[in-house]
Write a protein that holds these residues in place. Structure first.
Motif, PDB file in Angstrom:
ATOM      1  N   UNK A 167       0.820  -1.210   0.000  1.00 45.49           N
ATOM      2  CA  UNK A 167       0.000   0.000   0.000  1.00 45.49           C
ATOM      3  C   UNK A 167       0.854   1.261   0.000  1.00 45.49           C
ATOM      4  N   UNK A 168       1.918   1.273   0.782  1.00 48.22           N
ATOM      5  CA  UNK A 168       2.786   2.451   0.817  1.00 48.22           C
ATOM      6  C   UNK A 168       3.490   2.659  -0.521  1.00 48.22           C
ATOM      7  N   UNK A 169       3.850   1.578  -1.191  1.00 50.43           N
ATOM      8  CA  UNK A 169       4.472   1.677  -2.514  1.00 50.43           C
ATOM      9  C   UNK A 169       3.470   2.218  -3.530  1.00 50.43           C
ATOM     10  N   UNK A 170       2.226   1.746  -3.439  1.00 44.65           N
ATOM     11  CA  UNK A 170       1.194   2.201  -4.383  1.00 44.65           C
ATOM     12  C   UNK A 170       0.828   3.673  -4.189  1.00 44.65           C
ATOM     13  N   UNK A 171       1.062   4.234  -3.001  1.00 50.15           N
ATOM     14  CA  UNK A 171       0.798   5.666  -2.824  1.00 50.15           C
ATOM     15  C   UNK A 171       1.739   6.499  -3.683  1.00 50.15           C
TER      16      UNK A 171
END
Length: 186
Positions: A132-136
């Motif tokens: 999720x943090x990468x997709x942000x």
């Protein structure tokens, strides 16, 4: 003939936003053992001891961004001076340590009844959090959501075969969280 004791070196870590150390730690000790034996952080699981199951996964935050590292096969001194997150660091707590709110990933797993025995859950929580943090920073096309989730979670093993619910929880979370899926992409 007795075995010679391991040599030790000082180790300083930042775990879940809190500084630890310097600790006098054997040079050959793995991080998972330091978490348990020195710091009382027992959420990270020692599973296979070979880095295959990934129950021992922690998150390292550095110039490369958030990334997963297997703590049962990575020496503690590799982490010297690094910022680490364990599963204990995801939920929000008040000043007294009482739980205030689960992280979005933890809540999604709970909502989907994703775990049975729960042994693998810390590794899956950390993997999904890194995703999720990468997709942000790098949103994914809607058509690629399932493949992206599979790529992120596939290395993690679940003895109870809870995979479907872990994947469903992460997919729902990715799709409902603004900014993770490229607008206009199908």
């Amino acid at each position: 003939m007795s075995a010679s004791p391991s040599r030790t070196r000082p180790l300083t870590l930042q775990i879940n936003g809190r500084a630890h150390g310097p600790l006098d730690v054997p040079e050959d000790m793995m991080l998972v053992d330091v978490l348990y034996e020195y710091l009382g952080l027992t959420g990270t699981r020692f599973g296979c001891g070979q880095g295959v199951c990934r129950a021992c996964t922690v998150i390292v935050d550095d110039e490369r961004g958030p990334r997963e590292v297997r703590s049962c096969i990575t020496g503690a001194h590799y982490f010297d001076g690094k910022r680490i997150r364990t599963v204990e660091g995801h939920a929000k707590r008040d000043e007294s340590g009482q739980l205030v709110e689960l992280s979005p990933v933890q809540q999604a797993f709970l909502d989907h009844f994703s775990f049975q025995c729960g042994y693998c859950t810390p590794g899956f929580v950390n993997a999904a959090t890194v995703l999720l943090e990468t997709l942000t920073k790098t949103p994914v096309a809607k058509d690629d959501v399932e493949a992206t989730i599979t790529q992120a979670l596939n290395p993690h093993l679940c003895r109870c075969t809870g995979y479907v619910r872990y994947y469903q929880a992460v997919k729902e979370l990715v799709l409902k969280t603004p900014g993770l899926v490229k607008e206009g992409a199908r």
